[in-house]
Write a protein that holds these residues in place. Structure first.
Motif, PDB file in Angstrom:
ATOM      1  N   THR A  40      -3.304 -19.066  34.043  1.00 18.61           N
ATOM      2  CA  THR A  40      -2.889 -18.803  33.397  1.00 18.61           C
ATOM      3  C   THR A  40      -1.159 -18.739  32.947  1.00 18.61           C
ATOM      4  O   THR A  40      -0.584 -18.956  31.842  1.00 18.61           O
ATOM      5  N   ASN A  41      -0.965 -17.083  34.161  1.00 16.22           N
ATOM      6  CA  ASN A  41       0.992 -16.933  33.707  1.00 16.22           C
ATOM      7  C   ASN A  41       1.506 -18.727  33.340  1.00 16.22           C
ATOM      8  O   ASN A  41       2.612 -18.219  33.097  1.00 16.22           O
ATOM      9  N   ALA A  42       1.132 -19.570  34.482  1.00 19.94           N
ATOM     10  CA  ALA A  42       1.720 -20.897  34.568  1.00 19.94           C
ATOM     11  C   ALA A  42       1.691 -21.638  33.091  1.00 19.94           C
ATOM     12  O   ALA A  42       2.177 -22.317  32.979  1.00 19.94           O
ATOM     13  N   GLY A  43       0.787 -21.543  32.569  1.00 16.27           N
ATOM     14  CA  GLY A  43       0.548 -22.343  31.262  1.00 16.27           C
ATOM     15  C   GLY A  43      -0.884 -22.531  31.109  1.00 16.27           C
ATOM     16  O   GLY A  43      -1.241 -23.679  30.086  1.00 16.27           O
ATOM     17  N   SER A  88      -5.077 -23.449  31.257  1.00 15.30           N
ATOM     18  CA  SER A  88      -5.917 -23.027  29.940  1.00 15.30           C
ATOM     19  C   SER A  88      -6.706 -22.925  30.208  1.00 15.30           C
ATOM     20  O   SER A  88      -8.274 -24.372  30.508  1.00 15.30           O
ATOM     21  N   VAL A  89      -7.330 -21.380  30.994  1.00 15.89           N
ATOM     22  CA  VAL A  89      -8.748 -21.192  32.000  1.00 15.89           C
ATOM     23  C   VAL A  89      -8.907 -20.088  30.799  1.00 15.89           C
ATOM     24  O   VAL A  89      -9.802 -19.199  31.834  1.00 15.89           O
ATOM     25  N   GLY A  90      -9.158 -20.121  29.165  1.00 14.23           N
ATOM     26  CA  GLY A  90      -9.464 -18.852  28.442  1.00 14.23           C
ATOM     27  C   GLY A  90      -8.781 -17.509  28.518  1.00 14.23           C
ATOM     28  O   GLY A  90      -8.913 -16.962  27.892  1.00 14.23           O
ATOM     29  N   PHE A  91      -7.472 -17.939  28.810  1.00 16.52           N
ATOM     30  CA  PHE A  91      -6.064 -17.020  28.098  1.00 16.52           C
ATOM     31  C   PHE A  91      -5.477 -17.301  27.851  1.00 16.52           C
ATOM     32  O   PHE A  91      -4.954 -18.427  28.613  1.00 16.52           O
ATOM     33  N   VAL A  92      -4.495 -16.518  27.271  1.00 11.67           N
ATOM     34  CA  VAL A  92      -2.493 -16.935  27.406  1.00 11.67           C
ATOM     35  C   VAL A  92      -2.592 -15.879  27.776  1.00 11.67           C
ATOM     36  O   VAL A  92      -2.455 -14.651  27.680  1.00 11.67           O
ATOM     37  N   PRO A  93      -0.798 -16.470  28.106  1.00 16.40           N
ATOM     38  CA  PRO A  93       0.203 -15.489  29.573  1.00 16.40           C
ATOM     39  C   PRO A  93       0.543 -14.113  28.006  1.00 16.40           C
ATOM     40  O   PRO A  93       0.471 -14.591  26.903  1.00 16.40           O
ATOM     41  N   PRO A  94       0.497 -13.347  28.465  1.00 14.53           N
ATOM     42  CA  PRO A  94       0.611 -12.170  30.425  1.00 14.53           C
ATOM     43  C   PRO A  94      -0.241 -11.941  30.551  1.00 14.53           C
ATOM     44  O   PRO A  94      -1.175 -11.963  29.291  1.00 14.53           O
ATOM     45  N   VAL A  95      -1.108 -12.190  31.699  1.00 11.62           N
ATOM     46  CA  VAL A  95      -1.978 -11.503  31.914  1.00 11.62           C
ATOM     47  C   VAL A  95      -2.232 -10.937  33.022  1.00 11.62           C
ATOM     48  O   VAL A  95      -1.493 -11.633  33.851  1.00 11.62           O
ATOM     49  N   THR A  96      -2.893 -10.691  33.486  1.00 16.29           N
ATOM     50  CA  THR A  96      -2.790 -10.399  35.369  1.00 16.29           C
ATOM     51  C   THR A  96      -4.339  -9.080  34.780  1.00 16.29           C
ATOM     52  O   THR A  96      -5.414  -9.863  34.858  1.00 16.29           O
ATOM     53  N   PRO A  97      -4.628  -9.460  36.837  1.00 15.67           N
ATOM     54  CA  PRO A  97      -5.728  -9.650  37.272  1.00 15.67           C
ATOM     55  C   PRO A  97      -6.915  -8.435  36.743  1.00 15.67           C
ATOM     56  O   PRO A  97      -8.323  -9.254  36.443  1.00 15.67           O
ATOM     57  N   ASP A  98      -6.411  -8.090  36.032  1.00 12.85           N
ATOM     58  CA  ASP A  98      -7.551  -6.244  35.698  1.00 12.85           C
ATOM     59  C   ASP A  98      -8.052  -7.024  34.138  1.00 12.85           C
ATOM     60  O   ASP A  98      -8.983  -7.007  33.915  1.00 12.85           O
ATOM     61  N   ASP A  99      -7.253  -7.595  33.583  1.00  9.71           N
ATOM     62  CA  ASP A  99      -7.462  -8.535  32.095  1.00  9.71           C
ATOM     63  C   ASP A  99      -8.674  -9.685  32.273  1.00  9.71           C
ATOM     64  O   ASP A  99      -9.407  -9.572  31.764  1.00  9.71           O
ATOM     65  N   ILE A 100      -8.218  -9.685  33.411  1.00  9.24           N
ATOM     66  CA  ILE A 100      -9.011 -11.336  33.752  1.00  9.24           C
ATOM     67  C   ILE A 100     -10.500 -10.639  34.475  1.00  9.24           C
ATOM     68  O   ILE A 100     -11.424 -11.223  34.610  1.00  9.24           O
ATOM     69  N   ARG A 101     -10.219  -9.691  34.759  1.00  6.03           N
ATOM     70  CA  ARG A 101     -11.640  -9.114  35.638  1.00  6.03           C
ATOM     71  C   ARG A 101     -13.283  -9.196  35.016  1.00  6.03           C
ATOM     72  O   ARG A 101     -14.759  -9.402  35.954  1.00  6.03           O
ATOM     73  N   PRO A 102     -13.436  -8.590  34.121  1.00  4.82           N
ATOM     74  CA  PRO A 102     -14.507  -8.813  32.723  1.00  4.82           C
ATOM     75  C   PRO A 102     -15.439 -10.202  32.872  1.00  4.82           C
ATOM     76  O   PRO A 102     -16.353 -10.333  32.942  1.00  4.82           O
ATOM     77  N   ALA A 103     -14.331 -11.089  32.685  1.00  2.00           N
ATOM     78  CA  ALA A 103     -14.476 -12.882  32.390  1.00  2.00           C
ATOM     79  C   ALA A 103     -15.631 -13.051  34.187  1.00  2.00           C
ATOM     80  O   ALA A 103     -16.280 -13.873  33.743  1.00  2.00           O
ATOM     81  N   LEU A 104     -14.316 -12.803  34.912  1.00  6.12           N
ATOM     82  CA  LEU A 104     -14.934 -13.303  36.866  1.00  6.12           C
ATOM     83  C   LEU A 104     -16.236 -12.727  36.924  1.00  6.12           C
ATOM     84  O   LEU A 104     -17.586 -12.796  37.221  1.00  6.12           O
ATOM     85  N   LEU A 105     -16.495 -11.238  36.290  1.00  2.00           N
ATOM     86  CA  LEU A 105     -17.275 -10.460  36.632  1.00  2.00           C
ATOM     87  C   LEU A 105     -19.109 -10.823  35.944  1.00  2.00           C
ATOM     88  O   LEU A 105     -19.900 -11.314  36.765  1.00  2.00           O
ATOM     89  N   MET A 153      -9.012 -23.959  38.833  1.00  2.00           N
ATOM     90  CA  MET A 153      -8.011 -23.845  39.100  1.00  2.00           C
ATOM     91  C   MET A 153      -7.411 -25.087  40.159  1.00  2.00           C
ATOM     92  O   MET A 153      -7.777 -25.398  41.227  1.00  2.00           O
ATOM     93  N   VAL A 154      -5.824 -24.591  40.059  1.00  8.62           N
ATOM     94  CA  VAL A 154      -5.464 -25.245  41.415  1.00  8.62           C
ATOM     95  C   VAL A 154      -3.920 -24.218  41.482  1.00  8.62           C
ATOM     96  O   VAL A 154      -3.238 -24.684  40.046  1.00  8.62           O
ATOM     97  N   ASP A 155      -3.942 -23.940  42.426  1.00 10.10           N
ATOM     98  CA  ASP A 155      -2.533 -23.244  42.611  1.00 10.10           C
ATOM     99  C   ASP A 155      -1.442 -23.517  42.281  1.00 10.10           C
ATOM    100  O   ASP A 155      -1.767 -24.794  42.299  1.00 10.10           O
ATOM    101  N   PRO A 156      -0.461 -22.925  40.766  1.00 13.22           N
ATOM    102  CA  PRO A 156      -0.025 -24.108  40.338  1.00 13.22           C
ATOM    103  C   PRO A 156       1.244 -24.652  40.864  1.00 13.22           C
ATOM    104  O   PRO A 156       2.049 -25.256  41.112  1.00 13.22           O
ATOM    105  N   GLY A 157       1.666 -23.567  42.577  1.00 15.89           N
ATOM    106  CA  GLY A 157       2.769 -23.967  43.140  1.00 15.89           C
ATOM    107  C   GLY A 157       1.779 -24.870  44.105  1.00 15.89           C
ATOM    108  O   GLY A 157       2.399 -25.240  45.193  1.00 15.89           O
ATOM    109  N   ARG A 158       0.779 -25.633  43.688  1.00 16.13           N
ATOM    110  CA  ARG A 158       0.140 -26.883  44.820  1.00 16.13           C
ATOM    111  C   ARG A 158       0.335 -27.782  43.790  1.00 16.13           C
ATOM    112  O   ARG A 158      -0.616 -28.929  44.227  1.00 16.13           O
ATOM    113  N   GLN A 159       0.102 -27.846  42.547  1.00 20.66           N
ATOM    114  CA  GLN A 159       0.070 -28.522  41.402  1.00 20.66           C
ATOM    115  C   GLN A 159       1.189 -29.934  41.693  1.00 20.66           C
ATOM    116  O   GLN A 159       2.493 -30.151  41.848  1.00 20.66           O
TER     117      GLN A 159
END
Length: 177
Positions: A27-30, A32-49, A96-102
């Protein structure tokens, strides 16, 4: 380096934290996986749950790609349709793919693993197609097209990224038959 793919991994704190971290990084690398940056893992936790609950209910399956150290480098969630007239295809979410590996072929590897899973994994026997949506204006629809997906619909301006920044919701399909 190659990724090792696993369907329905054991859900433990390492998996949960790895997916949360990946999701925030993407998300923070831009991405489009449901959020707009900036986010933290805690922001995403409800969606993962919500994804994890659907997994325990048997409605969703997870495919993870692990790097050489066992870390989570890619994900895709399959969600089965509950409508009786639509059980022959699955939704694909949170790809998703790790941005460092794209740019190194990991996205193509993930999409090949997605297709392989849908064609061969237990529980997917009646699946005839994979359907996904993506945010317009990112170019990711071109990537999915290179992986064999066809655009089958578009809802103009359906995704509001920010005031004055509406994007198309692009629907894509990969027939498996």
């Amino acid at each position: 380096m190659t990724l090792t793919f696993e369907v329905d991994p054991v859900v433990d704190s390492a998996l949960r934290d790895g997916v949360l971290s990946l999701w925030a990084d993407v998300t923070n690398a831009g991405g489009s996986v449901g959020f707009v940056p900036p986010v933290t893992p805690d922001d995403i936790r409800p969606a993962l749950l919500k994804h994890l609950v659907a997994m325990t209910e048997g409605r969703t399956r997870l495919l993870v790609g692990r790097d050489e150290d066992g870390g989570i480098a890619s994900t895709a969630f399959f969600t089965f349709n509950t409508h009786p007239l639509m059980t022959h295809w699955v939704w694909l979410y949170t790809v998703m793919v790790d941005p460092g590996r794209q740019g190194g072929g990991y996205g193509r590897d993930l999409m090949a693993a997605v297709e392989h899973t849908a064609r061969t994994a237990e529980g997917f026997e009646a699946i005839e197609a994979i359907r996904l949506t993506c945010r317009g204006g990112t170019g990711v629809d071109g990537f999915y097209a290179k992986c064999g997906y066809k655009e089958v619909g578009r809802v103009p301006g359906a995704i509001r990224v920010a005031p004055g920044d509406d994007r198309d919701d692009i629907i894509m399909l990969l027939p498996l038959t």
